[in-house]
Design a protein around this motif. Structure first.
Motif, PDB file in Angstrom:
ATOM      1  N   VAL A 148       0.844  -1.200   0.000  1.00  0.00           N
ATOM      2  CA  VAL A 148       0.000   0.000   0.000  1.00  0.00           C
ATOM      3  C   VAL A 148       0.876   1.246   0.000  1.00  0.00           C
ATOM      4  CG1 VAL A 148      -1.637   1.361   1.387  1.00  0.00           C
ATOM      5  CG2 VAL A 148      -2.032  -1.082   1.024  1.00  0.00           C
ATOM      6  N   ASN A 149       1.951   1.230   0.791  1.00  0.00           N
ATOM      7  CA  ASN A 149       2.879   2.367   0.795  1.00  0.00           C
ATOM      8  C   ASN A 149       3.448   2.613  -0.602  1.00  0.00           C
ATOM      9  OD1 ASN A 149       2.574   2.940   3.493  1.00  0.00           O
ATOM     10  ND2 ASN A 149       4.455   1.934   4.121  1.00  0.00           N
ATOM     11  N   GLN A 150       3.857   1.554  -1.274  1.00  0.00           N
ATOM     12  CA  GLN A 150       4.425   1.703  -2.621  1.00  0.00           C
ATOM     13  C   GLN A 150       3.419   2.354  -3.566  1.00  0.00           C
ATOM     14  OE1 GLN A 150       7.556   1.113  -3.721  1.00  0.00           O
ATOM     15  NE2 GLN A 150       8.138   0.588  -1.644  1.00  0.00           N
ATOM     16  N   ARG A 151       2.162   1.868  -3.543  1.00  0.00           N
ATOM     17  CA  ARG A 151       1.129   2.424  -4.413  1.00  0.00           C
ATOM     18  C   ARG A 151       0.821   3.869  -4.020  1.00  0.00           C
ATOM     19  NH1 ARG A 151       3.132  -0.891  -6.120  1.00  0.00           N
ATOM     20  NH2 ARG A 151       2.481  -2.935  -6.782  1.00  0.00           N
ATOM     21  N   THR A 152       0.838   4.146  -2.726  1.00  0.00           N
ATOM     22  CA  THR A 152       0.589   5.511  -2.254  1.00  0.00           C
ATOM     23  C   THR A 152       1.692   6.444  -2.736  1.00  0.00           C
ATOM     24  OG1 THR A 152      -0.566   4.657  -0.308  1.00  0.00           O
ATOM     25  CG2 THR A 152       0.202   6.936  -0.195  1.00  0.00           C
ATOM     26  N   TRP A 153       2.938   5.997  -2.675  1.00  0.00           N
ATOM     27  CA  TRP A 153       4.047   6.822  -3.147  1.00  0.00           C
ATOM     28  C   TRP A 153       3.945   7.071  -4.653  1.00  0.00           C
ATOM     29  CZ3 TRP A 153       7.672   3.299   0.031  1.00  0.00           C
ATOM     30  CH2 TRP A 153       7.642   3.678   1.374  1.00  0.00           C
ATOM     31  N   GLU A 154       3.488   6.047  -5.388  1.00  0.00           N
ATOM     32  CA  GLU A 154       3.271   6.245  -6.830  1.00  0.00           C
ATOM     33  C   GLU A 154       2.204   7.319  -7.055  1.00  0.00           C
ATOM     34  OE1 GLU A 154       2.262   2.463  -8.609  1.00  0.00           O
ATOM     35  OE2 GLU A 154       4.036   1.497  -7.733  1.00  0.00           O
ATOM     36  N   LEU A 155       1.133   7.240  -6.283  1.00  0.00           N
ATOM     37  CA  LEU A 155       0.057   8.219  -6.397  1.00  0.00           C
ATOM     38  C   LEU A 155       0.561   9.615  -6.016  1.00  0.00           C
ATOM     39  CD1 LEU A 155      -3.035   8.620  -6.881  1.00  0.00           C
ATOM     40  CD2 LEU A 155      -3.296   8.345  -4.405  1.00  0.00           C
ATOM     41  N   LEU A 156       1.296   9.698  -4.926  1.00  0.00           N
ATOM     42  CA  LEU A 156       1.846  10.990  -4.495  1.00  0.00           C
ATOM     43  C   LEU A 156       2.766  11.573  -5.562  1.00  0.00           C
ATOM     44  CD1 LEU A 156       2.662  10.046  -0.806  1.00  0.00           C
ATOM     45  CD2 LEU A 156       1.074  11.850  -1.506  1.00  0.00           C
ATOM     46  N   GLY A 157       3.640  10.745  -6.101  1.00  0.00           N
ATOM     47  CA  GLY A 157       4.563  11.210  -7.127  1.00  0.00           C
ATOM     48  C   GLY A 157       3.837  11.724  -8.352  1.00  0.00           C
TER      49      GLY A 157
END
Length: 159
Positions: free
Chosen positions: A109-118
């Motif tokens: 979830v963190n990885q996907r969240t970071w992708e979204l944030l980026g």
């Protein structure tokens, strides 16, 4: 005299048996109480973490929608960044309390969240680019892992 000794031994055995039974029952009660406290803390942490992720996602989508409409996205981006800071702190508690399966799902979830944030931080990103990130799918896996960790049966997929 012998009958008195036999009676005394019987009373001592009865008292010892009663003490041991009570001690075992109290110990089991204490263990259940401690387990319940940790489960409550774990549930609160899981809910707060997932709520923070959903706030990040909503704010990122609001920013994308604002850009698509040629409006200012700064308020949505500020909310997104504030929630990301909170998520970062919550994640540490999440990992400390969760089992391995839930922690692994939270890492995803963190990885996907970071992708979204980026993607949301790129000034040209709109709703189409943000929707392509599979955050909801990662959250569904996290929900399942959290339910398993908390021994909660049955589920409904995230929306």
């Amino acid at each position: 005299m012998a009958t008195q000794i036999i009676t005394l031994v019987g009373v001592l055995i009865g008292a010892l048996t009663s003490y041991l039974a009570t001690a075992i029952a109290e110990r089991a009660k204490f263990r259940r109480l401690i387990a319940t406290r940790w489960d409550e803390r774990k549930l609160d942490t899981y809910i707060e973490y997932v709520s923070c992720i959903k706030t990040i996602q909503r704010a990122a989508m609001d920013a994308g929608r604002a850009r698509d409409q040629r409006k200012d996205a700064s308020d949505a981006l500020a909310e997104m960044e504030e929630s990301e800071n909170r998520r970062s702190v919550l994640f540490e508690t999440f990992v400390l309390l969760s089992n391995e399966k839930a922690a692994t799902a939270a890492h995803t979830v963190n990885q996907r969240t970071w992708e979204l944030l980026g993607m949301a931080r790129i000034p040209s990103s709109g709703m189409a680019e943000l929707r392509s990130i599979p955050l909801v799918e990662a959250l569904n896996v996290l929900h399942e892992a959290a339910r398993s960790d908390l021994t909660i049966s049955g589920h409904a997929p995230a929306q």
